[in-house]
Design a protein around this motif. Structure first.
Motif, mmCIF file in Angstrom:
data_model
loop_
_atom_site.group_PDB
_atom_site.id
_atom_site.type_symbol
_atom_site.label_atom_id
_atom_site.label_comp_id
_atom_site.label_asym_id
_atom_site.label_seq_id
_atom_site.Cartn_x
_atom_site.Cartn_y
_atom_site.Cartn_z
ATOM 1 N N GLU A 40 -27.812 -22.517 -3.260
ATOM 2 C CA GLU A 40 -28.197 -23.928 -3.273
ATOM 3 C C GLU A 40 -27.089 -24.796 -3.868
ATOM 4 O OE1 GLU A 40 -30.590 -26.874 -2.047
ATOM 5 O OE2 GLU A 40 -30.921 -24.722 -1.737
ATOM 6 N N TRP A 41 -26.449 -24.280 -4.904
ATOM 7 C CA TRP A 41 -25.374 -25.050 -5.552
ATOM 8 C C TRP A 41 -24.186 -25.239 -4.602
ATOM 9 C CZ3 TRP A 41 -25.945 -27.556 -10.035
ATOM 10 C CH2 TRP A 41 -24.799 -28.107 -10.645
ATOM 11 N N LYS A 50 -24.344 -25.246 -1.322
ATOM 12 C CA LYS A 50 -24.759 -26.173 -0.261
ATOM 13 C C LYS A 50 -24.696 -27.633 -0.737
ATOM 14 C CE LYS A 50 -28.632 -25.260 1.675
ATOM 15 N NZ LYS A 50 -30.046 -24.831 1.746
ATOM 16 N N GLN A 51 -25.146 -27.856 -1.973
ATOM 17 C CA GLN A 51 -25.212 -29.231 -2.471
ATOM 18 C C GLN A 51 -23.842 -29.781 -2.830
ATOM 19 O OE1 GLN A 51 -27.977 -29.452 -5.712
ATOM 20 N NE2 GLN A 51 -29.739 -28.817 -4.482
ATOM 21 N N HIS A 52 -22.934 -28.930 -3.283
ATOM 22 C CA HIS A 52 -21.648 -29.405 -3.774
ATOM 23 C C HIS A 52 -20.497 -28.876 -2.927
ATOM 24 C CE1 HIS A 52 -24.510 -29.437 -7.168
ATOM 25 N NE2 HIS A 52 -23.892 -30.564 -7.515
#
Length: 1379
Positions: free
Chosen positions: A847-848, A850-852
């Motif tokens: 998730e990290w 994907k977000q950043h």
């Protein structure tokens, strides 16, 4: 070590010897030499390649050479001086390696230690002996003077053995009469106690065969050039009266008698004096009176007599003396190997008195065989005395009470000695310590008194007949421990009184000694290593006795044995606490202590000791296993005296501990211990933890190197800080332990699973604390590195070290056991905490990333990219951990763990798809494909490939450059080919998940249009009943298989379709397709007559089944269309069901509301257009109440129920269903009222019968029979025939329902049955049924006659005004079923 240089400096010798002294300037060689300036102080320089080249400066060691012409101008039978003896070198010692252990500033190196004693290598060793470790030599160590003596064929070397320097001040004496042959016995020599005018001892050397004696009054004065000539070269003399072939075999100091005792090979003994009556140096000898040799005086007799006499009594095994309380006297005892004991009192000057002469062989043999069963089995003729020693006198009473020996005799006329004897056979040797008190007087009735008999079980190696030194026995004060020194081993044996216990009392009652401490110090198997001399060091503290009154140079606190080991140096075996041997908890040799010695000291390559010789100290495999586990745990936690709480370099500390763990296994292997499987795995897991600790420490250093100066605290340090105090050991700040991180890596590696699990927790806590994005990115990356490196390296280490840990036969997959976890504890790598937190870390990292994905900071982008690259490896680690956990728990005997194992197995099955597919979100396509194949997750493999191809297809729609389009199209082609390759490789195992994902994600069109495969698509559709309609389309369009398309539709319609309209269409189309296929000419032409016949029969059966199903559907449609639809159409929205239930419900008592539930459920399914099963439809038809207005629109409901039974049921099921239909038909009327015909005329009664459902049922059955369309013969059942149906068992619909539900249904059936029987018994139902049938058939016949006459359509007959019209029924053959 201890190899004197055989070279005596012939080439460089002059009549005046060259003499040097360490750290002193050289004196002139003669007065003729001109005076020289004093030599400057010698500076120490580092060792280099020129160090060992012969220096031009004089040596720094004393070398005393004879002034007479050298006797070795030429080589003598192989005796050649070593080139190293030309100069004595004193050089700086080599730098000690970190693994060497020095203590107390004495420069010694600890070679071994246990609970009882330490073995240390003393640093002092002459350079001459260091450089030549192969020559023949022997010697002794004298603790009273502090000097050691080494003798070779040509030289004598004396040095202070206990000094802390590695190159001590040494004295080398060139022997004036060296051996003529290399096979000659080595010279005998001894140190002479210092005279009143000197603090250093003298030296006496005896040449064994020639009898030449050389005496130096003081080793220091022999190097002073301005002394007399005899002081420089020694006083020389010879033994007068030696026989030809006779040789000196031993020299013993005569203590206060100021001389020495010489033992000869002939059995004779002589007193050697080195001073005259005035105290001046002079050599003289006097033979002792004894029966050991051929002549008591020693001056007459032949050597033949001597040798024959010696053969009878045995060679002299040992000669020792004991100091007397009287000045100038001592007691001398000699023992022969065959058991004769002789004692003398010797006075200064050689005067002597014979005290005792005893043949103790039989007494000794009887004693040792009585006490020891092993000795009792050995041949008596093998008895040998190897050595003896005097038992020290003058101890305090408390020390005397501590040992098993007699009280020391008060009279010096009795000799209290301890013998070392042996018995042997070809297979075994047995050593025994035997206490003897030898009484004075030749006519004594009891010349000897045997005391303690102490068999030795720890050592059974035969003595080497060619050893340079004979076995020696020492009993130092305070008489609690005996040292036995052999050529390659030394034994430490306790003779202290063991603590009282019931077991020891039983042993004593059976004349057996309870087990007490024994241990063996062994030398490595190396031709250069040999014990060539020995000595002891005794404590002189209060209570241990005064000894000889002389203040010794060496003052130990506890007894010690000093071993002179050729090729190694001087070793000291020092007890740590001698009084502990007599305590309630004496030292004990355990498997752990032996293993501990081998592990911590066997890793040193230069250690002369070896620890894999078991001797008699054998332990069980279980004991070794427990010891190995305990020691392994101590190594992990750095517990015990071998470890420090400080490590300047943690990686070095860990590597040393890794070596210790490896040494445990190599030692176990060398001892041939068969550890159990659980122990092996636990040892391997411990080694994995230590290996991982090393990996983590290097990761920590890498992290801190990458971090900015302002933020050097890596996640490794964070984890240690966050771990709860009860899950780690706290450093002792009071002792300076302030580095919590290093402390954890030294003390808490055994809790590695807690450390790894906490990596995710650190991020979670920091996230809640609102840590900035950049710092969180760094922590997430470091956590990913931790999980990936630690667990992956643990698995790799496991695979590589299976053989070392005896697990080579175990089968591993991905680094974990493939099976057989039975009996094993849960592996640390799959601790539930680790499994849970690795999963969370995978999800968080994904998730990290994907977000950043696009970050403003270059540093963050780099870390995000590294994290993305680690995701596949971390995913694979997680799957492997969960798989290992599920396998371990499923094999557990703990029911709770077994249940959890099923849960983890389900998680693995789910996540080996979900977590692999999750990699697609970070575009780790290739890694996802690899992991899916590795973990055999073909659904994930198919999904990743499909998604990647779909993603490439979407890219083509974004308006790219031609070059980019070409590249993407090429990649798509490669991926599609890869999919086809997987079809070929995995077959339906890959194809079915592939089509499943294609269908669920992209729909029917994508499934039907996919042209990469045809075989497996058809196979997939045909194995999916729920996709039968799609399969039918594929059969027509893709396969052009009309026959199978028909089968598909018919199978769907007959067995699985739930909607009545769909079922009707599918059956109709299937019937049509079947008829079309069977009528094709090509189809008929390809069949033989027999095949055509079989096929025709089969087709008829299938068509008949279709017709029956269509008949049932027609009944259901009639009921719905004619009865239900009119009511349903006028109902308000949302009230349809309630209105229909209210309109058609049968009036049933509340007690039997279960029947209403059955009816309501069937009615609801009818409203939902479900295809009702025959039994449910029968229930609905027999329970529904039709309104008079609509019932005329459908055939009789009970006749319809009979049709359903005949077409949908078979056998007993149909019979039971028919009985139920008839019973419910009978129960539709109030027969009590019908039976009451009072005041009723005949027409009224017939009119009432004509309005009953039973009359209509009979009419319909008879009319159907008469018209001839339906060939079925429907039975007419009487009330008696239908009674009892379903009162004991129910139909198949209720088999799997709860018992309480079934009981309620049975109760309803019994209620129906009891009502029927009531009508039969009380209201003449049997007769009324017959009457009703008769009138119904008459009415039908009458109606047919009227219709024929009138030419009108046939109507259903009815009597009077209530007559019903008959309808035509299209009958079909029925099938049996059950209710």
């Amino acid at each position: 070590m201890f190899s004197a240089s055989l070279r005596d400096g012939v080439e460089n010798a002059s009549h005046a010897p060259t003499i040097t002294r360490g750290r002193r300037r050289q004196r002139p060689l003669s007065s003729e030499n001109s005076p020289q300036q004093p030599k400057a102080k010698r500076q120490r320089v580092p060792l280099n390649e020129q160090t060992f080249v012969n220096p031009t400066t004089p040596p720094e060691t004393y070398e005393v050479k004879s002034t007479r012409s050298s006797l070795v101008e030429l080589k003598q039978d192989g005796i050649e001086e070593s080139p190293a003896s030309k100069h004595e070198l004193s050089f700086r010692s080599k730098k000690a390696r970190p693994s060497e252990r020095f203590t107390k500033g004495d420069g010694s190196t600890l070679l071994s230690t246990n609970i009882a004693f330490d073995v240390r290598k003393l640093p002092a060793l002459p350079d001459r002996l260091k450089l030549d470790a192969t020559s023949l030599q022997h010697g002794s160590a004298d603790s009273s003077t502090g000097y050691a003596l080494s003798l070779s064929h040509t030289h004598a070397i004396v040095w202070p053995y206990a000094t802390p320097t590695q190159s001590p001040e040494s004295f080398t004496f060139t022997l004036p009469y060296p051996s003529k042959h290399s096979t000659d016995p080595l010279p005998q020599g001894a140190l002479v106690p210092p005279s009143a005018s000197s603090s250093e001892p003298g030296l006496v050397v005896v040449m064994p065969t020639s009898g030449k004696v050389t005496y130096w009054e003081s080793i220091s004065s022999a190097t002073t050039l301005d002394f007399m000539q005899q002081q420089r070269n020694g006083i020389e003399g010879s033994i007068q009266g030696m026989f030809s072939g006779e040789a000196v075999i031993q020299i013993t100091h005569a203590e206060s008698a100021a001389g020495f005792i010489l033992a000869f090979s002939s059995g004779r003994m002589a007193y050697l004096s080195v001073r005259d009556t005035h105290g001046r140096p002079k050599v003289s000898t006097l033979f002792l009176r004894t029966n050991l040799g051929p002549s008591s005086s020693g001056f007459f007799g032949s050597i033949r007599h001597a040798l024959s006499h010696s053969a009878l009594q045995g060679d002299i095994a040992a000669v020792h003396s004991e100091r007397s309380s009287k000045q100038g006297e001592c007691t001398v005892v000699a023992a022969t190997s065959k058991g004769r004991l002789h004692s003398w009192r010797v006075h200064r000057g050689g005067h002597h008195d014979l005290l005792a002469e005893v043949d103790a062989r039989s007494t000794i043999l009887e004693a040792v065989q009585r006490v020891d069963r092993i000795n009792a089995r050995l041949p008596a003729e093998s008895l040998r005395i190897l050595d003896f020693c005097f038992v020290p006198r003058g101890l305090d009473r408390r020390y005397s009470d501590m040992n098993q020996l007699f009280e020391s005799p008060e009279s010096e006329d009795q000799q209290h000695i301890l013998l070392l004897v042996s018995l042997s056979s070809k297979q075994s040797w047995r050593y025994t310590l035997l206490e003897v008190v030898l009484s004075t007087g030749l006519s004594s009735e009891n010349p000897i008194n045997v005391g303690m008999v102490r068999p030795l079980s720890a050592y059974s190696t035969p003595p080497d007949a060619h050893a340079l030194a004979k076995p020696r026995l020492y009993l130092p004060r305070p008489n609690l421990i005996a040292f036995l020194v052999f050529d390659h081993a030394a034994v430490v044996a306790s003779i202290a009184v063991p603590p009282f216990s019931p077991e020891s009392q039983i042993l004593e009652d059976n004349h057996l000694l309870p087990a007490s401490f024994e241990d063996v110090v062994d030398l490595r198997t190396d031709p250069t290593l040999e014990i060539v001399g020995s000595g002891i060091e005794e404590p002189r503290s209060h209570g241990f006795g005064a000894g000889d009154g002389r203040t010794p140079r060496i003052k130990p606190k506890n007894p010690a044995a000093v071993l002179m080991v050729r090729g190694a140096g001087t070793l000291r075996i020092a007890l740590t606490d001698v009084e502990r041997f007599a305590s309630d908890k004496p030292p004990e040799v355990t498997a752990k202590t032996k293993l501990e010695q081998a592990v911590f000291f066997g890793v040193k390559e230069d250690n002369p000791l070896v620890f894999d010789v078991q001797h008699g100290l054998r332990f069980t495999d279980a004991e070794y296993g427990a010891a190995a586990l305990e020691l392994s745990q101590e190594i992990l936690t750095s517990a015990g005296k071998h470890f420090s709480s400080l490590a300047a370099r943690v990686d070095t500390n860990i590597k040393e501990r890794v070596q210790y763990l490896e040494k445990i296994m190599s030692q176990i292997a060398s001892l041939r211990v068969n550890l159990d499987r659980v122990t092996k795995w636990q040892l391997l897991w411990n080694a994995e933890k230590l290996h991982v600790a090393n990996v983590l420490w290097h990761k920590h250093e890498d992290f801190t190197h990458l971090r900015p100066t302002s933020s050097k605290k890596s996640i490794v340090a964070e984890i240690v800080e966050y771990i709860r105090s009860e899950e780690k050991s706290e450093p002792n700040i009071a002792k300076g332990e302030v580095d919590e991180l290093r402390h954890w890596f030294i003390r808490d590696v055994d809790r590695m699973e807690i450390f790894i699990a906490w990596a995710y927790e650190v991020i979670k806590h920091n996230s809640k604390a609102n840590l900035d994005q950049a710092s969180l990115t760094c922590l997430i990356y470091e956590a990913a590195e931790i999980y990936n490196s630690a667990i992956r390296d643990a698995f790799t280490f496991r695979v590589k070290n299976l053989e070392l840990y005896g697990l080579a036969s175990e089968k591993l997959e991905h680094g974990i056991l493939a099976n057989n976890y039975n009996g094993l504890p849960t592996p640390w790598t799959c601790h539930p905490f680790i499994a849970n937190n690795v999963k969370r870390q995978v999800e968080l990292s994904t998730e990290w990333v994907k977000q950043h994905w696009t970050s403003e900071s270059d540093g963050e982008i780099a870390l995000i990219q590294r994290t993305r690259e680690l995701l596949p490896q971390m995913t694979e680690i997680y799957l492997t951990v969960v798989q290992e956990l599920s396998r371990s728990y499923l094999s557990s005997d703990d029911p709770k763990k077994a249940v959890d194992g099923q849960k983890y197995e389900a998680i693995y099955e789910q996540d080996r798809h979900d977590k692999i597919v999750l990699l697609a979100q970070t575009e780790n396509w290739e890694a996802g494909i690899r992991i899916a194949e590795s973990h055999e997750s073909l659904p994930a493999l198919s999904e990743i490939l499909t998604r990647e191809i779909d993603g490439l297809r979407h890219q083509l729609e974004t308006g790219l450059s031609p070059e980019r389009v070409e590249k993407i199209e090429s990649k798509m082609t490669a991926k599609e080919e890869q999919v086809r390759e997987y079809f070929r490789t995995y077959g339906k195992e890959f194809a079915f998940p592939f089509y499943e994902y294609l269908f669920t994600t992209y729909g029917v069109d994508a499934l039907l249009e996919y042209d990469g495969d045809k075989k497996f698509k058809t196979m997939y559709l045909r194995t999916k009943p729920e996709l039968a309609k799609v399969s039918w389309i594929n059969d027509i369009i893709g396969e052009e298989d009309i026959d199978h398309a028909a089968d598909t539709l018919l199978d769907l319609g007959l067995a699985r379709e739930q909607q009545v309209w769909n079922k009707k269409i599918e059956l109709s189309l299937g019937k049509l397709a079947r008829m079309a296929e069977s009528s094709r000419p090509s189809s008929k032409a390809s069949m033989s007559i027999q095949e055509a016949s079989v096929s025709g029969t089969t087709e008829d059966a299938r068509v008949d089944a279709i017709d029956k199903e269509l008949t049932i559907i027609g009944v259901q449609d009639d009921l719905y269309n004619t009865q239900i639809r009119p009511v349903f159409s006028v109902a308000l929205e949302g009230e349809e069901l309630s209105l229909v239930q209210e309109t058609f419900a049968l009036k049933i008592p509340k007690k039997y509301k279960i029947l209403s539930q059955i009816f309501d459920d069937a009615l609801r399914r009818l409203l939902d257009h479900e295809a009702l099963d025959p039994l449910t439809l029968i229930d609905l038809l027999t329970l529904i109440t039709l309104s008079p207005e609509t019932r005329e629109h459908m055939p009789d409901q009970f006749f319809q129920a009979i049709l359903v039974a005949h077409n949908g049921l078979n056998g007993a099921d149909r019979v039971q269903a028919e009985r139920l239909i008839w019973r419910r038909c009978f129960l539709r009327e109030d027969w009590m009222q019908l039976n009451n015909t009072t005041l009723k005329n005949d027409n009224d009664i017939v009119e009432v019968l004509g309005q009953t459902d039973l009359f209509q049922f009979y009419c319909t059955l008879y009319a159907n029979q008469q018209n001839g369309i339906d060939k079925s013969n429907y039975r007419r059942l009487s009330p008696a025939e239908v009674a009892g149906v379903y009162t004991e068992t129910l139909d198949r619909r209720f088999e799997k329902m709860e018992k309480s539900y079934r009981e309620k249904v049975l109760e309803v059936m019994r209620w129906e049955d009891s009502t029927l029987l009531k009508h039969v018994e009380k209201h003449r139902l049997e007769q009324w049924a017959k009457e009703t049938r008769k009138y119904a058939e008459e009415a039908v016949n009458q109606q047919y006659d009227e219709s024929t006459a009138a030419g009108a359509a046939l109507n259903s007959p009815r009597l009077g005004t209530a007559k019903k019209q008959s309808k035509e029924f299209e009958g079909t053959n029925g099938q049996n079923g059950t209710h």
